[in-house]
Design an enzyme around this catalytic site. Structure first.
Site, PDB file in Angstrom:
ATOM      1  N   ARG A  21      -3.103 -34.812  11.459  1.00  0.00           N
ATOM      2  CA  ARG A  21      -4.163 -34.882  12.972  1.00  0.00           C
ATOM      3  C   ARG A  21      -3.891 -33.979  13.683  1.00  0.00           C
ATOM      4  NH1 ARG A  21      -2.416 -40.997  14.372  1.00  0.00           N
ATOM      5  NH2 ARG A  21      -1.304 -41.942  12.648  1.00  0.00           N
ATOM      6  N   SER A 138       7.367 -62.644  12.410  1.00  0.00           N
ATOM      7  CA  SER A 138       6.452 -61.970  13.121  1.00  0.00           C
ATOM      8  C   SER A 138       5.708 -61.244  11.959  1.00  0.00           C
ATOM      9  CB  SER A 138       7.333 -59.509  12.890  1.00  0.00           C
ATOM     10  OG  SER A 138       6.201 -58.912  12.976  1.00  0.00           O
ATOM     11  N   SER A 190      -5.932 -54.616  17.203  1.00  0.00           N
ATOM     12  CA  SER A 190      -6.763 -53.532  17.768  1.00  0.00           C
ATOM     13  C   SER A 190      -7.367 -52.725  17.102  1.00  0.00           C
ATOM     14  CB  SER A 190      -6.747 -52.710  18.491  1.00  0.00           C
ATOM     15  OG  SER A 190      -5.040 -51.813  18.254  1.00  0.00           O
ATOM     16  N   HIS A 218      -4.074 -55.143  24.464  1.00  0.00           N
ATOM     17  CA  HIS A 218      -5.303 -54.779  24.211  1.00  0.00           C
ATOM     18  C   HIS A 218      -6.397 -56.027  24.559  1.00  0.00           C
ATOM     19  CE1 HIS A 218      -5.047 -51.337  21.638  1.00  0.00           C
ATOM     20  NE2 HIS A 218      -4.327 -51.943  21.084  1.00  0.00           N
ATOM     21  N   THR A 246       0.037 -53.561  28.561  1.00  0.00           N
ATOM     22  CA  THR A 246       0.206 -52.598  28.864  1.00  0.00           C
ATOM     23  C   THR A 246      -1.101 -52.063  30.232  1.00  0.00           C
ATOM     24  OG1 THR A 246      -0.066 -49.539  28.068  1.00  0.00           O
ATOM     25  CG2 THR A 246      -2.139 -51.984  27.640  1.00  0.00           C
ATOM     26  N   LYS A 249      -4.627 -49.519  29.376  1.00  0.00           N
ATOM     27  CA  LYS A 249      -5.529 -49.769  28.234  1.00  0.00           C
ATOM     28  C   LYS A 249      -6.943 -50.344  29.731  1.00  0.00           C
ATOM     29  CE  LYS A 249      -3.497 -49.456  24.099  1.00  0.00           C
ATOM     30  NZ  LYS A 249      -2.560 -49.083  24.058  1.00  0.00           N
ATOM     31  N   THR A 278      16.064 -44.583  31.325  1.00  0.00           N
ATOM     32  CA  THR A 278      14.694 -44.089  30.934  1.00  0.00           C
ATOM     33  C   THR A 278      14.197 -44.070  32.535  1.00  0.00           C
ATOM     34  OG1 THR A 278      13.812 -45.307  29.221  1.00  0.00           O
ATOM     35  CG2 THR A 278      12.535 -43.838  30.714  1.00  0.00           C
ATOM     36  N   THR A 279      13.556 -42.391  32.936  1.00  0.00           N
ATOM     37  CA  THR A 279      12.952 -42.686  35.015  1.00  0.00           C
ATOM     38  C   THR A 279      11.781 -43.578  34.849  1.00  0.00           C
ATOM     39  OG1 THR A 279      14.147 -39.835  34.360  1.00  0.00           O
ATOM     40  CG2 THR A 279      12.106 -40.526  35.599  1.00  0.00           C
ATOM     41  N   THR A 364      -1.746 -45.496   9.737  1.00  0.00           N
ATOM     42  CA  THR A 364      -1.941 -47.394  10.921  1.00  0.00           C
ATOM     43  C   THR A 364      -2.498 -48.160  10.298  1.00  0.00           C
ATOM     44  OG1 THR A 364      -2.808 -45.413  12.553  1.00  0.00           O
ATOM     45  CG2 THR A 364      -3.231 -47.372  12.709  1.00  0.00           C
TER      46      THR A 364
END
Length: 426
Positions: A21, A138, A190, A218, A246, A249, A278-279, A364
């Site tokens: 990448r 799943s 997606s 998405h 999320t 997006k 986690t902060t 991916t």
């Protein structure tokens, strides 16, 4: 032992497979989105390019109300959150954001995370682990974050063929009515842009006494009368146990979240290590995200213009015989089918035409289904659509890629799944 050699060899393998990448150094111009400046060592000064692969689907990252909310919060509260949620990090804009998200999905409560990846990892693993002898069922094409959540739970799993309701029912029936079962799936996938039969999944879950967990990453902001996603559009939102989304997006900011009954949210809040340690999201980010959610709850304009430009892009590409993988969503996957050619196509678009679309290669998507993933926004002009089409035609000619329909099989290959033996999540 020369440890560094192993890391170098690992990178060499990626480069040999054309899977290494390369990150484009982009300086996004909020006033002219999707225009950006591309910084490269090959040229002395940055060059203007058009971004055609952003996940900021509606351009909310540049919306004046979103930017102003972030600026005001940063001036008032400072830059950082100051700690975890338990240690001074539960800032008021974050509490307000969670209330907005619960209202968006008509749920009792919501919980915000630092990313959608973390929200899936934390929620799926915690919910499944807390259910006695839980079987996680799943979809074969679920996102990596969902797969990691299933794996982290340590529960048994079965995979059903992508969007295959007969296969899902077979698994549910075999598991038995009394066993705890959690169905995890996405509403909109997606890479192919296809949409799950959410109402059918809900019906099967009710019939066989299973919980449902849907990833709307998405789709939130983009579908439904208030941007609640595919579940809202299809009038099944109230029948889904856990909705995950999320803020990075459709809402154009940063973070992930889940919305569900208060007892589920409280359990994840209290048991998930990746939440507890986690902060928290900074106040400025939470304020900006809350502004984006409120804007899209009350405005259809962004969604209408988005769908208009998506339709124009798809029609223009089809007329030019660019091989677009058909789907009913805003995702526009352009089929290439070869990793090296896909990378070359991306390079030519950027270097020769000033168009940035990153290549989508294995892992991916499956080998042989490599593609360019185009994502039109409301801010892409008709002229930019025409330029994209002409650029892709040039690239296809240069590389000798076939014009016309997507070769079969055009979709990602279905994954095999175990049947007789159910093994612990790997």
């Amino acid at each position: 032992m020369e440890y560094r050699r192993y890391f170098g060899e690992a990178i060499d393998r990626l480069k040999a497979e054309r899977r290494y990448r390369v990150f484009a150094d982009l300086e996004r111009d909020a006033s002219r989105f999707p225009i950006a400046l591309w910084h490269t060592d090959k040229e002395p000064s940055p060059r203007e390019v058009v971004i055609w692969c952003s996940n900021d689907y509606l351009g909310m990252g540049r919306h004046p109300r979103v930017i102003e909310s972030m600026r005001e919060a940063a001036e008032k509260y400072g830059a950082g959150a100051g700690g975890t949620r338990n240690i001074s990090g539960t800032n008021h804009p974050l509490v307000q954001l969670e209330a907005e998200l619960a209202d968006l999905h008509h749920k009792e409560s919501a919980l915000a995370f630092t990313s959608g990846w973390i929200s899936n990892l934390a929620a799926i693993s915690t919910i499944a682990e807390l259910l006695p002898n839980c079987l996680v069922i799943s979809d074969a094409l679920n996102h990596n974050s969902m797969i990691e959540g299933v794996r982290r739970s340590g529960c048994e799993k079965l995979i059903f063929r992508h969007n295959d309701m007969a296969d899902l029912e077979e698994i549910l029936k075999a598991a038995g009515h009394e066993r705890a079962k959690l169905i995890v799936f996405e509403s909109l996938y997606s890479m192919d842009g296809d949409i799950a039969p959410v109402a059918d999944i809900v019906a099967l879950a009710k019939k066989y006494n299973a919980m449902t967990y849907v990833d709307e990453v998405h789709a939130v902001g983009l579908y439904g009368p208030r941007g609640g996603g595919i579940c809202e559009r299809d009038n099944v939102m109230s029948q889904i146990d856990v909705i995950e989304g999320t803020l990075a997006k459709g809402f154009g900011t940063l973070g992930g979240y889940i919305a569900a009954d208060e007892s589920i949210i409280d359990a994840v809040r209290s048991y998930a290590p990746s939440f507890i340690f986690t902060t928290a999201l900074p106040p400025a980010v939470a304020a900006a995200a809350g502004a984006a959610v409120r804007q899209l709850k009350g405005s259809q304009e962004e969604r209408d213009l988005h769908q208009k430009q998506v339709a124009r892009t798809k029609a223009a590409l089809a007329a030019a015989e660019i091989p677009v993988m058909e789907n009913p969503s805003h995702i526009v996957p352009v089929f290439v089918g070869d990793a090296e050619l896909c990378k070359s196509a991306s390079d030519i678009l950027l270097e020769k035409h000033g168009i940035y679309i990153q290549p989508i290669n294995y892992p991916t998507v499956a080998r042989g289904t490599e593609r360019l993933r185009v994502t039109p926004t409301p801010y892409h002009t008709d002229a930019q659509i025409e330029a994209l089409v002409e650029a892709l035609r040039d690239v296809w000619r240069r590389l000798g890629l076939p014009f016309g329909a997507v070769p079969q099989p055009g979709k990602v290959a279905e994954l095999p799944k175990p049947r007789l033996k159910i093994v612990a999540a790997e």
